[in-house]
Design an enzyme around this catalytic site. Sequence first.
Site, PDB file in Angstrom:
ATOM      1  N   ASP A  59       5.787  83.755  11.149  1.00 43.48           N
ATOM      2  CA  ASP A  59       5.681  85.016  10.536  1.00 43.48           C
ATOM      3  C   ASP A  59       4.601  85.319   9.758  1.00 43.48           C
ATOM      4  OD1 ASP A  59       4.770  82.669   9.169  1.00 43.48           O
ATOM      5  OD2 ASP A  59       5.868  82.601   7.001  1.00 43.48           O
ATOM      6  N   GLU A 113       1.287  80.660   7.364  1.00 46.14           N
ATOM      7  CA  GLU A 113       2.146  79.229   7.162  1.00 46.14           C
ATOM      8  C   GLU A 113       2.493  79.046   8.998  1.00 46.14           C
ATOM      9  OE1 GLU A 113       6.345  79.880   5.356  1.00 46.14           O
ATOM     10  OE2 GLU A 113       5.619  81.262   3.909  1.00 46.14           O
ATOM     11  N   ASP A 143      12.820  85.731  11.066  1.00 49.31           N
ATOM     12  CA  ASP A 143      11.804  87.113  11.100  1.00 49.31           C
ATOM     13  C   ASP A 143      12.697  87.126  12.552  1.00 49.31           C
ATOM     14  OD1 ASP A 143      11.233  85.470   8.285  1.00 49.31           O
ATOM     15  OD2 ASP A 143       9.465  86.733   8.804  1.00 49.31           O
ATOM     16  N   TRP A 157      19.188  84.382   9.348  1.00 55.42           N
ATOM     17  CA  TRP A 157      18.154  83.269   9.350  1.00 55.42           C
ATOM     18  C   TRP A 157      18.861  82.686  10.415  1.00 55.42           C
ATOM     19  CZ3 TRP A 157      17.064  85.814   5.261  1.00 55.42           C
ATOM     20  CH2 TRP A 157      15.919  85.697   5.101  1.00 55.42           C
ATOM     21  N   GLU A 169       3.905  91.738   4.489  1.00 50.50           N
ATOM     22  CA  GLU A 169       4.422  90.383   4.646  1.00 50.50           C
ATOM     23  C   GLU A 169       5.314  91.293   2.559  1.00 50.50           C
ATOM     24  OE1 GLU A 169       6.084  86.343   2.609  1.00 50.50           O
ATOM     25  OE2 GLU A 169       3.708  87.188   2.625  1.00 50.50           O
TER      26      GLU A 169
END
Length: 765
Positions: free
Chosen positions: A355, A360, A367, A426, A656
């Site tokens: 990401d 992270e 994503d 997801w 983001e």
Amino acid sequence: MTATTDWTAAWISPTDDPGPAGRRPAYRLRGELVLDRPVVAAQLRATAHGIYELELDGVRVGSDELTPGFTEYAHRTQVQTYDVGHLLAEGPHVIDALLADGWYRGQVGILRATDQWGTETAFLAELHLEHEDGSTTAVGTDATWRWSRSHILEADLIEGQREDRRLVGVEPDWQPVQVGERGYDALVTSPAPPVRAVEEIRPISVTVLRPGVHVVDLGQNINGRVRLGDLGPEGTEITLTHGEALGPDGDVTIEHLRPAMPFLPEPLSAGQVDSVVSAGLPGDVFEPRFTTHGFRYVRIEGHPGPLRPGDVTGVVVHTDLEVRGSFSCDVERLDRLHEAAVWSFRGNACDIPTDCPTRERAGWTGDWQLYVPTASYLYDVQGFSTKWLRDVAAGQWEDGTITGMAPMPVAEMTGFLRTTNGSAGWGDASVLVPWELFQEYGDVAVLEELWPTMVAWLGRAERMASQDRHPDRVAAHAVPLPHEQYLWDTGFHWGEWLEPGGEPQDFPAFIAADKSDVATAFYAWSTRHAAAIARVLGKDAEAERYAALSDHVVDAWRTEFIDAGGHVQPHTQANLVRALRFGLVPDDLRQLAADDLVALVRKADTHLGTGFLATPDLLPVLADHGHLDVAYELLLQDTEPSWLAMIDRGATTVWERWEGIDDDGVPHESLNHYSKGAVISFLHRYVAGLQRTEPTWRRFRVAPRPGGGITRASTEHLTPHGTAAVAWQQGRTFAMTVTVPPGCTADVVLPDGTTYEKGPGTHTF
């Protein structure tokens, strides 16, 4: 996927107390051998629980970085094989390895948790020798190997690397290794290209901020590291802090990169700090290879100066993917947007699709699900995606749940974070990513391999929809309505994550909210794709079942989310985009829905209102429903939220958040997230006009849709059959050149509607 189980070598580990997590050293491991006869070929294969780097007689073996890579280590640990025959002659030889924590034992994910796959690192290597008489010899890691601490005092992928160059070449205090029983069943080869140092960047400026403190600007946000020369006199200690933005004082700021989530007691370290103590040797350099950072700027403290741009090199590190696509036009800001999206993907293709390369570095499934169609146009991501999908499958729960990330950090599988797995949009990556690999590369094998994963994922969705109901719906009517058996309204879902102004302030309430409009939409979309996949695989009964199930889910969505006036509810840009893209709106209401979408865009003063999931489809949906002009207005909008607002504020990668750098110049969270960069598919498919219509581009469409003041555009894409390309310009007349690869057919549609069917070759219009 090939298991490598024919090992005679043993797993070995250093027997050291490594110290505090995030601050642990890299170890040296050494084995010696004597060749008493010539070899005609030799292969050295190696892997680790941790990350390793190899040398044979002081010569680095291979150019791969961060090996063996990031996987679900309990299920899949990758092995690298190196041809070393040219380095071996009769006589004594020494094999050295450096071993650091890496993902296996180092900090991983938003929680900065450590020791997630194990508390001890380990190394495994075996040298296979072929002799002139055809016989073979195998020698590998065993109890004769030794270990010591190295000049790398600390090595963590997130925190950074600390070296004392004075220890390089100092004879170590060798100790016997510990031999362990870790087995070989999880050892596999990888279909993905390796991570490598792929490019070097010279700074555009080096500024003296104050005595002893320099700020370096690479001019481009990257994933990688710095190579620093001229380390100063012996004992000079230099600290390098890497960041994506500068504060008002011109100094590097990393405060926005510190994880600060509602479930954390306090913000955590941003990491990204390296340091080195100089040995004072001419020509010595510092280049940390056991960490990476996401950065454009570097604060260098402690260097006596002067520090010149030639002393600093930015080293770009990511999976060594083959370039497949390009785009250009005569609107410079759109070219910069395209370049930023490409760089954002490059910064997040470090062995897995991450990401962000900072906070992270997690392989979020949502994503990649939404970006893989864009990525497959830009690069060859077949092996890269297949490798990652095997981690998706390995991490799937028995009930079919697909984890939110792959590989899944163990620490994020506990407490309430465990409940955030299994989100629609997801988990659907398990269906939609393999489908894209089939469409782009004709990869049937990945469909077959992932089919059980898809079936289990969709089985979970089917059970949740048919057996459970959201508490709000129960409260509204205790007896379920007939269509509700196909509504997926339970479980956690991220929904349309990070719509402008839509950040959840009350996280527990966000978790409990009914997001059945999103979940049911993906339930319909993925079952439709499962039917298509089943047809490709010759599973006719499954194809019929999933097609019928998808039809039922679509009907349920329409019953629940289209009101008596024919309007889609919830009445948001994202929901309308998804409804139109996924075919959830009946044909007789599609134009109404598209017009409603435009009304919402106008109500927002011609600004987008989508978040993660719907943004890639926003402009295509508008263009396909008679609103090409609005699509171009959104594309060229230059006030927040918009893509060009990022570009105008200096973005060289995609942010983001739409307000990644606010009006006051303050950065917020990651400035390198590729997801919103999926908009560049509109540049490829609509502005330039190149669209795949059959798998592997056997048939494609060339249909430029000029607008927005663009008078020239071109794109190329290397298909499995050769290069497909289009270039057009608009003056007093419209002129276009189209290239069709061998064995392919192009359906050409000129802006005036004139159509042609063209075979292989170059054609002008």
